[in-house]
Write an enzyme that holds these catalytic residues in place. Structure first.
Site, PDB file in Angstrom:
ATOM      1  N   ASN A  15      40.616  42.360  34.497  1.00  9.67           N
ATOM      2  CA  ASN A  15      41.303  41.310  35.244  1.00  9.67           C
ATOM      3  C   ASN A  15      40.423  40.063  35.143  1.00  9.67           C
ATOM      4  O   ASN A  15      39.447  39.921  35.874  1.00  9.67           O
ATOM      5  CB  ASN A  15      41.485  41.755  36.700  1.00  9.67           C
ATOM      6  CG  ASN A  15      42.192  40.705  37.530  1.00  9.67           C
ATOM      7  OD1 ASN A  15      42.476  39.602  37.052  1.00  9.67           O
ATOM      8  ND2 ASN A  15      42.471  41.038  38.775  1.00  9.67           N
ATOM      9  N   ARG A  96      45.360  42.674  33.228  1.00  8.77           N
ATOM     10  CA  ARG A  96      46.239  42.114  34.251  1.00  8.77           C
ATOM     11  C   ARG A  96      46.527  40.670  33.854  1.00  8.77           C
ATOM     12  O   ARG A  96      45.600  39.895  33.614  1.00  8.77           O
ATOM     13  CB  ARG A  96      45.561  42.146  35.612  1.00  8.77           C
ATOM     14  CG  ARG A  96      46.425  41.496  36.662  1.00  8.77           C
ATOM     15  CD  ARG A  96      45.636  41.028  37.827  1.00  8.77           C
ATOM     16  NE  ARG A  96      46.516  40.369  38.775  1.00  8.77           N
ATOM     17  CZ  ARG A  96      46.130  39.356  39.547  1.00  8.77           C
ATOM     18  NH1 ARG A  96      44.906  38.892  39.465  1.00  8.77           N
ATOM     19  NH2 ARG A  96      46.976  38.816  40.378  1.00  8.77           N
ATOM     20  N   HIS A 185      52.304  39.794  42.610  1.00 10.56           N
ATOM     21  CA  HIS A 185      51.930  41.101  43.179  1.00 10.56           C
ATOM     22  C   HIS A 185      52.875  42.213  42.725  1.00 10.56           C
ATOM     23  O   HIS A 185      52.983  43.255  43.386  1.00 10.56           O
ATOM     24  CB  HIS A 185      51.941  41.094  44.729  1.00 10.56           C
ATOM     25  CG  HIS A 185      50.865  40.280  45.349  1.00 10.56           C
ATOM     26  ND1 HIS A 185      51.035  39.621  46.544  1.00 10.56           N
ATOM     27  CD2 HIS A 185      49.596  40.004  44.968  1.00 10.56           C
ATOM     28  CE1 HIS A 185      49.924  38.995  46.876  1.00 10.56           C
ATOM     29  NE2 HIS A 185      49.037  39.183  45.914  1.00 10.56           N
ATOM     30  N   ARG A 246      46.260  30.137  52.359  1.00  8.51           N
ATOM     31  CA  ARG A 246      47.500  29.451  51.958  1.00  8.51           C
ATOM     32  C   ARG A 246      48.466  29.380  53.134  1.00  8.51           C
ATOM     33  O   ARG A 246      48.582  30.323  53.923  1.00  8.51           O
ATOM     34  CB  ARG A 246      48.185  30.198  50.807  1.00  8.51           C
ATOM     35  CG  ARG A 246      47.386  30.231  49.533  1.00  8.51           C
ATOM     36  CD  ARG A 246      48.270  30.726  48.378  1.00  8.51           C
ATOM     37  NE  ARG A 246      47.471  31.067  47.225  1.00  8.51           N
ATOM     38  CZ  ARG A 246      47.396  32.288  46.684  1.00  8.51           C
ATOM     39  NH1 ARG A 246      48.103  33.289  47.187  1.00  8.51           N
ATOM     40  NH2 ARG A 246      46.637  32.500  45.639  1.00  8.51           N
ATOM     41  N   GLU A 394      46.553  48.935  41.720  1.00 15.83           N
ATOM     42  CA  GLU A 394      47.065  48.202  40.556  1.00 15.83           C
ATOM     43  C   GLU A 394      46.371  48.643  39.268  1.00 15.83           C
ATOM     44  O   GLU A 394      46.999  48.677  38.213  1.00 15.83           O
ATOM     45  CB  GLU A 394      46.869  46.698  40.789  1.00 15.83           C
ATOM     46  CG  GLU A 394      47.814  46.171  41.858  1.00 15.83           C
ATOM     47  CD  GLU A 394      47.287  44.932  42.581  1.00 15.83           C
ATOM     48  OE1 GLU A 394      46.328  45.058  43.367  1.00 15.83           O
ATOM     49  OE2 GLU A 394      47.834  43.843  42.354  1.00 15.83           O
TER      50      GLU A 394
END
Ligand code: ADP
Length: 412
Positions: A15, A96, A185, A246, A394
């Protein structure tokens, strides 16, 4: 996850971010992780690599300014090659990739056309996709003999219907510039959908769930018949739930207000919404849920308000997704907060009591540090509304997809 797996061997899962490289060597059949680690502060003054192998932890500094490619070289030469047994058993590399645009609805073996398509999506993920491309290039140079596979965060959401992904903007913005909701996601939402199907004993192609991935970034997805039909993140990861830093959903008129009346430039607006808002912005204390829970219990008003807003907004999305799905077989909590925070889950379900959600307080308290299972109560004779905590994985999805693609090609 117990079906026999077509190949023997491990997958190196990468990743590559703009200043970090997360890696693991994962068994696609079992999800067991033989090696995991992270290259941190890449491109900065004190980059380093830390990793866990054979139950032991290690750390090593890299030269100042070292980048992703240097971290990958270190991984190969200083970590993997000395662990020759492991190195020899790696059969593929799984990357990823954050954004696959509309081009990718599933994982793919990487070739020149895939690299071009990832490059075409740079405008949609300007921080992530360039870093992934550098990682793919460096991995191809370091492992020229191994197939590489891309697993996209957006792919799972490509099943959303138009009415869920088109913004109410001039249609030409979609047609000519690809401006639409993509969602993120996806790999996590896909993983927990599969696990929920197993735990609830419902065929994966028939299950309807609402999946809440709550980490530093947070998103929620409505899944019908095993497929994503709506999700809270949009063109960018900014839309939707309140997150660590966020804002999630805001009135778009805010942007004009900040620009025209308060002299914010675009960069300042971007920083405000992405880096200074959410739990951090409201609490004026921290983006970290653990810190806020501790402060809240000691009476910190900002922390209390941040957690209240986080939970309230999440509850509203869950309620809205009841209107999206014709039947809800369960709600899933995952991600660092979803997997560990009994308080957040309790507050969300309390808000949803009007929809029939009931919490088993004892079970809820047990669900942390990787525990998996139901947290709903079925004691009062009401129709059950299953709520599950499922640790996401993941890396395992990426390893499985890579191994499957490689073995499918080998058997052609
Ligand atoms: P990322 O999106 O960076 O992968 P994670 O999924 O690791 O993030 O989630 C990080 C969040 O999980 C942080 O807000 C952290 O405080 C929260 N978290 C982790 N453990 C706990 C816990 N025991 N209780 C409450 N929150 C937790």
């Amino acid at each position: 996850m117990s079906t026999p797996f077509p190949v023997n061997g491990y997958v190196l899962v990468l990743n590559c971010g703009s200043s970090s490289l997360k890696f693991s060597v994962t068994d696609p059949a079992t999800g067991d992780v033989a090696l995991s680690g992270i290259g941190d502060a890449l491109g900065q003054t004190e980059p380093s690599v830390s990793w866990k192998l054979g139950g032991e932890r290690f750390s090593h500094p890299l030269p100042e300014g070292a980048r992703n490619s240097d971290a990958i070289r270190f991984l190969v030469e200083e970590i993997l090659q000395p662990a020759d047994d492991l190195y020899q058993r790696i059969i593929a590399i799984g990357h990823r990739v954050v954004h696959g645009g509309e081009k990718f609805s599933e994982s793919v073996r990487i070739d020149e056309s895939v690299i071009r398509a990832i490059r075409d999506c740079v405008a949609l993920a300007p921080l992530h996709n360039p870093a992934h491309l550098l990682g793919i290039e460096a991995a191809a140079a370091a492992f020229p003999h191994l197939p590489q596979v891309a697993v996209f965060d957006t792919a799972f959401h490509q099943t959303m219907p138009q009415h869920a992904y088109i913004y109410a903007l001039p249609y030409a913005l979609y047609r000519e510039h690809g401006i639409r909701r993509y969602g993120m996601h996806g790999t996590s939402h896909r993983f927990v959908t599969g696990r929920a199907a197993e735990l609830l004993d419902i065929p994966a192609q028939k299950i309807n769930i609402i999946s809440a991935h709550l980490g530093n970034g947070a998103s929620i997805t409505a899944i019908a018949n095993g497929k994503s039909v709506d999700t809270s993140m949009g063109l960018t990861p900014l839309e939707g739930l309140v997150m660590g830093t966020r804002s999630g959903d805001v009135d778009p008129g805010l942007l004009m207000h900040l620009g025209a009346r308060m002299d914010y430039c675009l960069k300042e607006i971007n920083d405000l919404l992405n880096k200074q808002s959410g739990l951090l912005g409201i609490s004026e204390l921290s983006n970290d849920c653990r810190t806020l829970e501790a402060a809240s219990s000691e009476g910190h008003r900002g922390a209390q308000l941040a957690l209240d807003i986080f939970c309230y907004r999440l509850s509203k999305y869950i309620a809205a997704y009841h209107g999206v799905l014709s039947r809800v077989d369960g709600v899933v909590f995952t991600g660092g907060i979803g997997e560990n925070s009994a308080l957040i889950r309790e507050k969300v379900l309390a808000q949803l009591c009007g929809l029939g959600y009931r919490l088993d307080t004892g079970a809820n308290a047990q669900m942390r540090f990787g525990a998996e299972g139901p947290i709903h109560s079925s004691t009062d004779g009401l129709q059950d509304r299953p709520v599950l905590v499922i640790p996401t994985n993941e890396e395992w999805v990426i390893a499985r997809d890579a191994a499957r693609l490689v073995s499918a090609e080998e058997s052609l």
